[in-house]
Design a protein around this motif. Sequence first.
Motif, PDB file in Angstrom:
ATOM      1  N   TYR A 238      30.183 -25.818 -18.245  1.00 45.25           N
ATOM      2  CA  TYR A 238      28.697 -25.271 -17.637  1.00 45.25           C
ATOM      3  C   TYR A 238      28.848 -23.888 -17.586  1.00 45.25           C
TER       4      TYR A 238
ATOM      5  N   ILE B   2      31.820 -21.959 -18.695  1.00 42.02           N
ATOM      6  CA  ILE B   2      33.119 -22.290 -18.084  1.00 42.02           C
ATOM      7  C   ILE B   2      33.460 -23.952 -18.437  1.00 42.02           C
ATOM      8  N   ARG B   3      34.530 -24.100 -18.980  1.00 40.25           N
ATOM      9  CA  ARG B   3      35.078 -25.344 -19.437  1.00 40.25           C
ATOM     10  C   ARG B   3      35.480 -26.364 -17.944  1.00 40.25           C
ATOM     11  N   ALA B   4      34.554 -27.173 -17.681  1.00 43.86           N
ATOM     12  CA  ALA B   4      34.737 -28.191 -16.436  1.00 43.86           C
ATOM     13  C   ALA B   4      35.717 -29.244 -16.913  1.00 43.86           C
TER      14      ALA B   4
ATOM     15  N   GLY C   1      36.189 -30.793  -7.257  1.00 44.10           N
ATOM     16  CA  GLY C   1      36.007 -29.709  -8.289  1.00 44.10           C
ATOM     17  C   GLY C   1      36.924 -29.963  -9.813  1.00 44.10           C
TER      18      GLY C   1
ATOM     19  N   GLY D 126      36.497 -32.102 -11.972  1.00 37.05           N
ATOM     20  CA  GLY D 126      35.920 -32.669 -12.930  1.00 37.05           C
ATOM     21  C   GLY D 126      35.686 -34.091 -13.097  1.00 37.05           C
TER      22      GLY D 126
ATOM     23  N   THR E  74      31.914 -34.823 -13.197  1.00 32.74           N
ATOM     24  CA  THR E  74      31.319 -34.366 -14.564  1.00 32.74           C
ATOM     25  C   THR E  74      31.898 -35.441 -15.540  1.00 32.74           C
TER      26      THR E  74
ATOM     27  N   SER F 268      42.021 -29.513 -12.289  1.00 29.03           N
ATOM     28  CA  SER F 268      41.192 -28.420 -12.981  1.00 29.03           C
ATOM     29  C   SER F 268      40.733 -28.798 -14.414  1.00 29.03           C
ATOM     30  N   GLY F 269      40.205 -30.091 -14.301  1.00 28.43           N
ATOM     31  CA  GLY F 269      39.514 -30.151 -15.826  1.00 28.43           C
ATOM     32  C   GLY F 269      40.602 -30.817 -16.832  1.00 28.43           C
TER      33      GLY F 269
END
Length: 243
Positions: A20, A23-25, A46, A48, A51, A218-219
């Motif tokens: 996004y 920023i790598r989600a 948050g 991910g 997403t 964190s993704g």
Amino acid sequence: MSHPTASTPLLDIRNMDVAYGGIRAVRQLNLHVHPGERVALIGANGAGKSTTLRAICGLVPLAAGSIDYQGRSLAGQPVHAMVRQGLVMVPEGRGIFPQLTIEENLHMGAYSRQDKINFAQELQQVYQRFPRLAERRLQTAGTLSGGEQQLLAMGRAILSKPKLLLLDEPTMGLAPIMVDKIFEVIEDIAQQGVTILLIEQNARLALEVSQRGYVLESGELTLQGPARDLLHDPKVRAAYLGE
């Protein structure tokens, strides 16, 4: 063109990145779900998770990697085509039509179905499963409580005849009694042979209802394995089970 075999995952995500605004989600995500499985994806807000589901449905573009469903790439497929193939999502926040009646919302579940022959019978089965919806079927959906709206969203998803049901935070903001009801419905849907990928803030319930789990931080995936193993993992217990 590859065709699915018995060992082909129903859903196969490989090395997926989603970004996004630079920023790598989600980074280098590898995740698979086999036919008939119940799989939980857990993690903090948050991390991910949502997403990931949005990427599966083509609602956010991939920066890298691939997503295959039934052995074929989902790249470039419109959402309605995915629904026709049995890939159905109940989004976070329910995604119902508040101005339409309960019955009209349920009819939307059959919108993209090829076979509508048994729809009337299946609609009655949904009403039997959710008597509250039956009692209020001519009420506008926006007048229902949050929990009732979630039941409506689940009922609509059932009527779209899913092969793979993606559930995004189905119990968010609901009272404990409704949380239990929603998880009963999830068990019920799974018993009918529907494959489920579940994202849920309540990590304990999500893992208890699933066979396998993935932990996203964190993704990035930090843990995966049988759900019962994750339930007893000290890191998972400390971070997500409040212990």
